[in-house]
Each structure stands twice: as C-alpha cells, then as structure tokens.
Design a protein around this motif. Structure first.
Motif, PDB file in Angstrom:
ATOM      1  N   GLY A  13     -37.534  10.361  16.226  1.00 38.57           N
ATOM      2  CA  GLY A  13     -37.509  11.808  16.385  1.00 38.57           C
ATOM      3  C   GLY A  13     -37.283  12.299  17.787  1.00 38.57           C
ATOM      4  N   LEU A  14     -36.938  11.412  18.725  1.00 36.59           N
ATOM      5  CA  LEU A  14     -36.626  11.894  20.067  1.00 36.59           C
ATOM      6  C   LEU A  14     -35.531  11.056  20.703  1.00 36.59           C
ATOM      7  CD1 LEU A  14     -37.947  10.100  22.673  1.00 36.59           C
ATOM      8  CD2 LEU A  14     -40.036  10.892  21.614  1.00 36.59           C
ATOM      9  N   ARG A  15     -34.833  11.694  21.657  1.00 38.94           N
ATOM     10  CA  ARG A  15     -33.770  11.053  22.439  1.00 38.94           C
ATOM     11  C   ARG A  15     -34.010  11.358  23.908  1.00 38.94           C
ATOM     12  NH1 ARG A  15     -29.648  14.505  21.129  1.00 38.94           N
ATOM     13  NH2 ARG A  15     -31.205  15.824  20.104  1.00 38.94           N
ATOM     14  N   VAL A  16     -33.467  10.520  24.786  1.00 36.68           N
ATOM     15  CA  VAL A  16     -33.653  10.678  26.226  1.00 36.68           C
ATOM     16  C   VAL A  16     -32.301  10.585  26.931  1.00 36.68           C
ATOM     17  CG1 VAL A  16     -34.641   9.642  28.317  1.00 36.68           C
ATOM     18  CG2 VAL A  16     -36.017   9.797  26.232  1.00 36.68           C
ATOM     19  N   GLY A  17     -32.107  11.466  27.925  1.00 36.12           N
ATOM     20  CA  GLY A  17     -30.894  11.437  28.737  1.00 36.12           C
ATOM     21  C   GLY A  17     -31.209  11.513  30.212  1.00 36.12           C
ATOM     22  N   ASN A  18     -30.365  10.885  31.024  1.00 30.76           N
ATOM     23  CA  ASN A  18     -30.503  10.869  32.478  1.00 30.76           C
ATOM     24  C   ASN A  18     -29.290  11.484  33.149  1.00 30.76           C
ATOM     25  OD1 ASN A  18     -32.973   9.440  32.639  1.00 30.76           O
ATOM     26  ND2 ASN A  18     -31.934   7.462  32.525  1.00 30.76           N
ATOM     27  N   ALA A  19     -29.519  12.084  34.312  1.00 29.00           N
ATOM     28  CA  ALA A  19     -28.436  12.493  35.203  1.00 29.00           C
ATOM     29  C   ALA A  19     -28.982  12.464  36.621  1.00 29.00           C
ATOM     30  CB  ALA A  19     -27.920  13.891  34.862  1.00 29.00           C
ATOM     31  N   HIS A  20     -28.146  12.037  37.575  1.00 30.07           N
ATOM     32  CA  HIS A  20     -28.578  12.038  38.966  1.00 30.07           C
ATOM     33  C   HIS A  20     -27.386  12.290  39.881  1.00 30.07           C
ATOM     34  CE1 HIS A  20     -27.551   7.693  38.320  1.00 30.07           C
ATOM     35  NE2 HIS A  20     -26.906   7.895  39.460  1.00 30.07           N
ATOM     36  N   ASP A  21     -27.693  12.614  41.113  1.00 28.63           N
ATOM     37  CA  ASP A  21     -26.699  12.851  42.159  1.00 28.63           C
ATOM     38  C   ASP A  21     -27.011  11.872  43.285  1.00 28.63           C
ATOM     39  OD1 ASP A  21     -25.470  13.821  44.575  1.00 28.63           O
ATOM     40  OD2 ASP A  21     -25.229  15.794  43.657  1.00 28.63           O
ATOM     41  N   GLY A  22     -26.113  10.910  43.514  1.00 30.65           N
ATOM     42  CA  GLY A  22     -26.372   9.873  44.487  1.00 30.65           C
ATOM     43  C   GLY A  22     -26.495  10.380  45.904  1.00 30.65           C
ATOM     44  N   ALA A  23     -25.654  11.353  46.272  1.00 27.68           N
ATOM     45  CA  ALA A  23     -25.727  11.902  47.625  1.00 27.68           C
ATOM     46  C   ALA A  23     -27.005  12.707  47.823  1.00 27.68           C
ATOM     47  CB  ALA A  23     -24.504  12.767  47.908  1.00 27.68           C
ATOM     48  N   LEU A  24     -27.396  13.429  46.807  1.00 25.10           N
ATOM     49  CA  LEU A  24     -28.639  14.193  46.842  1.00 25.10           C
ATOM     50  C   LEU A  24     -29.851  13.272  46.903  1.00 25.10           C
ATOM     51  CD1 LEU A  24     -30.058  17.058  46.367  1.00 25.10           C
ATOM     52  CD2 LEU A  24     -29.982  16.458  43.934  1.00 25.10           C
ATOM     53  N   ALA A 143     -31.028   4.192  30.951  1.00 28.63           N
ATOM     54  CA  ALA A 143     -31.315   3.286  32.060  1.00 28.63           C
ATOM     55  C   ALA A 143     -32.713   3.533  32.611  1.00 28.63           C
ATOM     56  CB  ALA A 143     -30.278   3.472  33.167  1.00 28.63           C
ATOM     57  N   LEU A 144     -33.292   2.481  33.180  1.00 27.40           N
ATOM     58  CA  LEU A 144     -34.573   2.559  33.864  1.00 27.40           C
ATOM     59  C   LEU A 144     -34.371   2.312  35.359  1.00 27.40           C
ATOM     60  CD1 LEU A 144     -36.900   0.546  31.432  1.00 27.40           C
ATOM     61  CD2 LEU A 144     -36.448   3.012  31.482  1.00 27.40           C
ATOM     62  N   GLY A 145     -35.453   2.446  36.116  1.00 28.18           N
ATOM     63  CA  GLY A 145     -35.403   2.188  37.556  1.00 28.18           C
ATOM     64  C   GLY A 145     -34.823   3.352  38.324  1.00 28.18           C
ATOM     65  N   THR A 146     -33.805   3.098  39.151  1.00 26.89           N
ATOM     66  CA  THR A 146     -33.188   4.133  39.976  1.00 26.89           C
ATOM     67  C   THR A 146     -32.182   4.892  39.114  1.00 26.89           C
ATOM     68  OG1 THR A 146     -33.538   2.737  41.915  1.00 26.89           O
ATOM     69  CG2 THR A 146     -31.991   4.547  42.175  1.00 26.89           C
ATOM     70  N   LEU A 162     -37.802   5.182  37.279  1.00 27.93           N
ATOM     71  CA  LEU A 162     -38.051   5.629  35.914  1.00 27.93           C
ATOM     72  C   LEU A 162     -38.455   4.434  35.063  1.00 27.93           C
ATOM     73  CD1 LEU A 162     -37.770   8.043  33.847  1.00 27.93           C
ATOM     74  CD2 LEU A 162     -35.478   7.124  33.368  1.00 27.93           C
ATOM     75  N   GLY A 163     -39.592   4.542  34.378  1.00 26.57           N
ATOM     76  CA  GLY A 163     -40.076   3.458  33.539  1.00 26.57           C
ATOM     77  C   GLY A 163     -40.340   3.913  32.121  1.00 26.57           C
ATOM     78  N   SER A 164     -40.343   2.970  31.200  1.00 25.75           N
ATOM     79  CA  SER A 164     -40.647   3.280  29.804  1.00 25.75           C
ATOM     80  C   SER A 164     -41.152   2.023  29.120  1.00 25.75           C
ATOM     81  CB  SER A 164     -39.400   3.807  29.075  1.00 25.75           C
ATOM     82  OG  SER A 164     -39.730   4.327  27.800  1.00 25.75           O
ATOM     83  N   ALA A 165     -41.927   2.218  28.056  1.00 27.96           N
ATOM     84  CA  ALA A 165     -42.439   1.115  27.258  1.00 27.96           C
ATOM     85  C   ALA A 165     -42.871   1.673  25.907  1.00 27.96           C
ATOM     86  CB  ALA A 165     -43.616   0.420  27.944  1.00 27.96           C
TER      87      ALA A 165
END
Length: 336
Positions: A13-24, A143-146, A162-165
C-alpha cells in the motif's frame, strides 16, 4: 521472513521515490500511499522542522493522509511538500471539498545546510521541484545511502544517508522503516567499524559484523558534532495492520526506541528527531493487545537496522573536506 526487498515498500500500500541535486548537496524522499493511510507522529528532538503534524493527533478530524516527505534543507526543505501536493493533485488524489481537491502531505526536514553543497539558490529554494520529481518517481524499489533526502546527510564522524528495513511479525503483519540519518552523534561504536545496531542485524544487511563482545568505556565516549549545529534523524514507520489513530500515535512514540539503540546518542537539544507512523490497513488484528505490542517492538527494531543501513550504503559527497563514508574506511571489514 516473507519480504523480498528489506525496504519499507514491503508493506503493501505504499511507494517511495527519491530526488536529489548533486550541486546543492541535498534532496527529498517521498512516501505515497495507495489509499489514505491512518497516520500520526511524535517529535522528541529539541529542534524539529515539520509541516502538517498537528492534524495527526488522534483528536483531529483528518482520517488519513496521502503522503509523507522526508527531506534535507532544514526549514527551507519544507517547500518539498508543495511539489508533492502538486503531483498528487494532477493525479486526482486528495480529499474532495466540493470542487476543491486537497492532498494531505506531512513532512519533516533535516539540517544539511553546511555540508559543502551550493546553497546559493536565489530567491526560492529548489525543494518544491525536488518534491515533485521524487513523487513522480515513486515505486517499490529505491536507492539507499547517498540518495533522496539522505543525499546531504552527515553524522558526527561518517557520512549519513537514507536507510530502510522491514520485517514480518509472528501474526503475519508487515512492518517497515524509512529513515534519514543526519545525526548529531554517531551510529558506530567508537571509531568503528561496528554499528551500535549490530545486535539487531539480519544477515549481512550492514556488513555482517554483529556486535562487539565488549564495549570499553573509551568506546562509549560521546562523539558529536559539537556547537550549535542542528542535526536531525527523521523517519517513517509503516505497517499493513488495521490500526486506530490513537494506536498509530503510540506506534510513533514507541519507535523512538529505535533511534536510541541505533545512535549514540539521540533526542538532544539540537536534534529534530521526528518519527511518523502510518497504517495502510490491509490486515486486521486478531489478538489486538498482543499483536499491536509486537508491531511496536519490531518497528523499533526495524528503525535501528535502517539507521545502520543508511550509513553502510552511503558514499561520500564530492566536496572538499567531505566526511568519509563507512565504505571508504571499512569496506574490507564487511562480511558477506
């Protein structure tokens, strides 16, 4: 064990998404629920940065929420929820009030403003767009970590992340944790490589080192960032159980034990330690007291493990004087 990913998305019943800015040097992680989830939260740190948390108290009218955001950016990062709301509204998700459609998105942010990234973003910070991007990428694998909201995270002595289990209870309820480890203190014993979470490790999910047979007084010496520097570990706990809003509040409170076990130390003056808890309501409780108690205990264990995984999976930021990652120093110590 029935889970296949060891991620919070093992909870149906759930989903996860990531986004990041490397320069930021920062990013956003978003958890979206297939149906409105019963949710609550509890903040035990002295410096939380949050959005839409009052409505999660059991006495408030909102019956469920559509998403939870965990981001970097401190107070600036709270803009990420606006991007997630925009995405959900485009998908037709939200509570309808006559012709208005209102997605309910709650958030906590961690402090990563002095990690070496370029924070000179102009008039408005970029977190709204990062929130939209993370929501659009939400799925069952991530993805996990950075990555995502853990991209710019640090601890006292090693790169955070970022971690998960996940785990399953004896009654078949799935429980999972998602965490940004941006701690004022340390996740490893002394100078490492052993994790404080070692007693809870399953398989070799964070190196297979287990727990040291003895922790000396020197290893217990406090290691922390020092000075007035905020640092926040923020998390989401999820389960597929059918729970009331009051039970979910208790789950959020009990899960803070996972922070205390995974870090040395937590809940300090400059911490913003905040935990959200959510139930997707797929599997009823049969023996309510016993099954709920087990969920609260295993949720804290999951969070402890997720903290170590966030450190274990991280890679160093590409900035001068950036903190080393666990793998930079200890990859030869890992077993399996």
């Amino acid at each position: 064990m029935t889970q296949t990913r060891n991620l919070i998305t093992d909870v149906p019943g759930l989903r996860v998404g990531n986004a990041h800015d490397g320069a930021l040097g920062s990013g956003v992680t978003v958890a979206l629920f297939d149906e409105p989830a019963v949710a609550s939260c509890f903040a035990m740190g002295g410096a939380p940065a949050t959005r839409e948390t009052d409505l999660l108290d059991p006495d408030k009218m909102v019956p469920g929420i559509h998403g939870v955001v965990l981001s970097g950016g401190s107070a600036f990062g709270l803009d990420a929820s606006s991007g997630v709301q925009a995405y959900l509204r485009e998908q037709g998700v939200g509570f309808a009030v006559r012709e208005a459609l209102v997605p309910i998105v709650c958030q906590a942010s961690s402090f990563d403003l002095i990690n070496g990234g370029n924070k000179d973003w102009g008039r408005y910070p970029p977190y709204r767009e990062l929130g939209y991007q993370a929501a659009a990428q939400a799925g069952h694998d991530f993805a996990l970590g950075t990555a995502g909201g853990g991209y710019g995270a640090t601890t006292a002595n090693l790169k955070g992340g970022l971690g998960s289990a996940s785990t399953v209870t004896s009654s078949g309820h799935m429980v999972g944790a998602l965490v940004i480890v941006n701690a004022v203190a340390s996740a490893v014993i002394g100078d490492g490589p052993h994790f404080w979470a070692g007693a809870h490790e399953q398989g070799s999910e964070f190196g297979g080192l287990g727990l040291l047979p003895r922790v000396s007084p020197e290893m217990r010496s406090l290691i922390w960032k020092g000075g007035p520097q905020p640092a926040t570990t923020i998390a989401l706990i999820a389960t597929d159980a059918v729970l009331t809003k009051a039970q979910i509040k208790r789950l959020a409170i009990a899960s803070h034990a996972g922070l205390a076990r995974g870090l040395r130390f937590s809940h300090a003056l400059f911490d913003g330690d905040t935990i959200f808890a959510a139930a997707t309501g797929r599997k009823p409780l049969r023996d309510e007291a016993a099954e709920f108690t087990e969920i609260t205990a295993l949720a804290a264990d999951c969070l402890t493990r997720a903290i170590a995984r966030g450190i274990y999976e991280a890679t160093a930021l590409p900035f001068p004087d950036a903190q080393p990652a666990w793998r930079d120093l200890f990859k030869n110590n890992a077993r399996g």
